[in-house]
Design a protein around this motif. Structure first.
Motif, PDB file in Angstrom:
ATOM      1  N   GLU A   1      13.571  -6.057   4.066  1.00 31.12           N
ATOM      2  CA  GLU A   1      12.279  -6.234   3.387  1.00 31.12           C
ATOM      3  C   GLU A   1      11.765  -4.891   2.859  1.00 31.12           C
ATOM      4  O   GLU A   1      11.269  -4.816   1.732  1.00 31.12           O
ATOM      5  N   ILE A   2      11.879  -3.847   3.646  1.00 30.77           N
ATOM      6  CA  ILE A   2      11.482  -2.511   3.183  1.00 30.77           C
ATOM      7  C   ILE A   2      12.320  -2.116   1.968  1.00 30.77           C
ATOM      8  O   ILE A   2      11.811  -1.589   0.984  1.00 30.77           O
ATOM      9  N   ALA A   3      13.625  -2.392   2.030  1.00 29.07           N
ATOM     10  CA  ALA A   3      14.532  -2.019   0.938  1.00 29.07           C
ATOM     11  C   ALA A   3      14.219  -2.753  -0.360  1.00 29.07           C
ATOM     12  O   ALA A   3      14.487  -2.241  -1.450  1.00 29.07           O
ATOM     13  N   ARG A   4      13.634  -3.940  -0.270  1.00 32.06           N
ATOM     14  CA  ARG A   4      13.313  -4.730  -1.473  1.00 32.06           C
ATOM     15  C   ARG A   4      12.008  -4.295  -2.139  1.00 32.06           C
ATOM     16  O   ARG A   4      11.659  -4.790  -3.203  1.00 32.06           O
ATOM     17  N   THR A   5      11.296  -3.388  -1.525  1.00 30.13           N
ATOM     18  CA  THR A   5      10.009  -2.976  -2.066  1.00 30.13           C
ATOM     19  C   THR A   5      10.141  -1.697  -2.888  1.00 30.13           C
ATOM     20  O   THR A   5      11.225  -1.131  -3.006  1.00 30.13           O
ATOM     21  N   ASP A   6       9.003  -1.240  -3.395  1.00 29.88           N
ATOM     22  CA  ASP A   6       8.963   0.013  -4.142  1.00 29.88           C
ATOM     23  C   ASP A   6       8.629   1.208  -3.255  1.00 29.88           C
ATOM     24  O   ASP A   6       8.252   2.261  -3.749  1.00 29.88           O
ATOM     25  N   VAL A   7       8.767   1.038  -1.955  1.00 31.40           N
ATOM     26  CA  VAL A   7       8.538   2.146  -1.033  1.00 31.40           C
ATOM     27  C   VAL A   7       9.664   3.164  -1.227  1.00 31.40           C
ATOM     28  O   VAL A   7      10.833   2.806  -1.322  1.00 31.40           O
TER      29      VAL A   7
ATOM     30  N   LYS B   1       0.819  -1.217   0.000  1.00 30.80           N
ATOM     31  CA  LYS B   1       0.000   0.000   0.000  1.00 30.80           C
ATOM     32  C   LYS B   1       0.854   1.268   0.000  1.00 30.80           C
ATOM     33  O   LYS B   1       0.372   2.344  -0.334  1.00 30.80           O
ATOM     34  N   LEU B   2       2.121   1.134   0.387  1.00 27.16           N
ATOM     35  CA  LEU B   2       3.013   2.290   0.445  1.00 27.16           C
ATOM     36  C   LEU B   2       3.879   2.429  -0.802  1.00 27.16           C
ATOM     37  O   LEU B   2       4.659   3.377  -0.904  1.00 27.16           O
ATOM     38  N   ALA B   3       3.758   1.510  -1.733  1.00 27.89           N
ATOM     39  CA  ALA B   3       4.593   1.529  -2.945  1.00 27.89           C
ATOM     40  C   ALA B   3       4.493   2.876  -3.653  1.00 27.89           C
ATOM     41  O   ALA B   3       3.405   3.388  -3.886  1.00 27.89           O
ATOM     42  N   GLY B   4       5.658   3.443  -3.960  1.00 23.64           N
ATOM     43  CA  GLY B   4       5.722   4.708  -4.680  1.00 23.64           C
ATOM     44  C   GLY B   4       5.489   5.931  -3.831  1.00 23.64           C
ATOM     45  O   GLY B   4       5.643   7.055  -4.304  1.00 23.64           O
ATOM     46  N   ARG B   5       5.115   5.744  -2.597  1.00 23.06           N
ATOM     47  CA  ARG B   5       4.843   6.883  -1.720  1.00 23.06           C
ATOM     48  C   ARG B   5       6.075   7.223  -0.908  1.00 23.06           C
ATOM     49  O   ARG B   5       6.854   6.347  -0.543  1.00 23.06           O
ATOM     50  N   PRO B   6       6.267   8.501  -0.584  1.00 22.57           N
ATOM     51  CA  PRO B   6       7.397   8.869   0.261  1.00 22.57           C
ATOM     52  C   PRO B   6       7.143   8.418   1.702  1.00 22.57           C
ATOM     53  O   PRO B   6       6.043   8.577   2.235  1.00 22.57           O
ATOM     54  N   VAL B   7       8.158   7.827   2.312  1.00 23.11           N
ATOM     55  CA  VAL B   7       8.033   7.283   3.665  1.00 23.11           C
ATOM     56  C   VAL B   7       9.265   7.683   4.475  1.00 23.11           C
ATOM     57  O   VAL B   7      10.386   7.697   3.954  1.00 23.11           O
ATOM     58  N   TYR B   8       9.033   8.004   5.722  1.00 25.79           N
ATOM     59  CA  TYR B   8      10.113   8.246   6.681  1.00 25.79           C
ATOM     60  C   TYR B   8      10.062   7.091   7.675  1.00 25.79           C
ATOM     61  O   TYR B   8       9.023   6.821   8.268  1.00 25.79           O
ATOM     62  N   VAL B   9      11.174   6.395   7.858  1.00 23.51           N
ATOM     63  CA  VAL B   9      11.217   5.220   8.718  1.00 23.51           C
ATOM     64  C   VAL B   9      11.890   5.574  10.036  1.00 23.51           C
ATOM     65  O   VAL B   9      13.027   6.041  10.052  1.00 23.51           O
ATOM     66  N   THR B  10      11.182   5.355  11.121  1.00 26.87           N
ATOM     67  CA  THR B  10      11.737   5.546  12.460  1.00 26.87           C
ATOM     68  C   THR B  10      11.848   4.191  13.140  1.00 26.87           C
ATOM     69  O   THR B  10      10.882   3.435  13.174  1.00 26.87           O
ATOM     70  N   ILE B  11      13.014   3.906  13.669  1.00 26.80           N
ATOM     71  CA  ILE B  11      13.234   2.664  14.403  1.00 26.80           C
ATOM     72  C   ILE B  11      13.587   3.029  15.836  1.00 26.80           C
ATOM     73  O   ILE B  11      14.552   3.745  16.085  1.00 26.80           O
TER      74      ILE B  11
END
Length: 78
Positions: free
Chosen positions: A45-51, A3-13
């Motif tokens: 896994e995040i890196a392998r997606t289109d996010v 659902k996040l593919a192609g959308r800008p995302v900021y990842v906080t860990i």
């Protein structure tokens, strides 16, 4: 993630998601967290997606609470 593919995302860990056996130097130590291997797999896994990851951060490291360099070493690997 689809659902996040192609959308800008900021990842906080938040490093205290890890079990204290993997990251004891945090402000909120809580047994029962995930392993560093599981967290690294999630990042991959995040890196392998289109996010479209535009940025990210890693929070809650507390070197003052650390008895060793384990948390810092884990954080740098992540």
């Amino acid at each position: 993630l689809p659902k996040l593919a192609g959308r800008p995302v900021y990842v906080t860990i938040d490093i205290d998601v890890l079990d204290p056996a993997h990251a004891p130097g945090t402000g909120t130590v809580d047994a029962g967290g995930i392993t560093s291997k599981e967290l690294l797999a999630s990042i991959h896994e995040i890196a392998r997606t289109d996010v479209n990851v535009g940025g990210g951060d890693l929070v809650e490291g507390a070197p003052v609470n650390a008895q060793s360099e384990q948390t810092g070493n884990t954080a740098s690997k992540l």
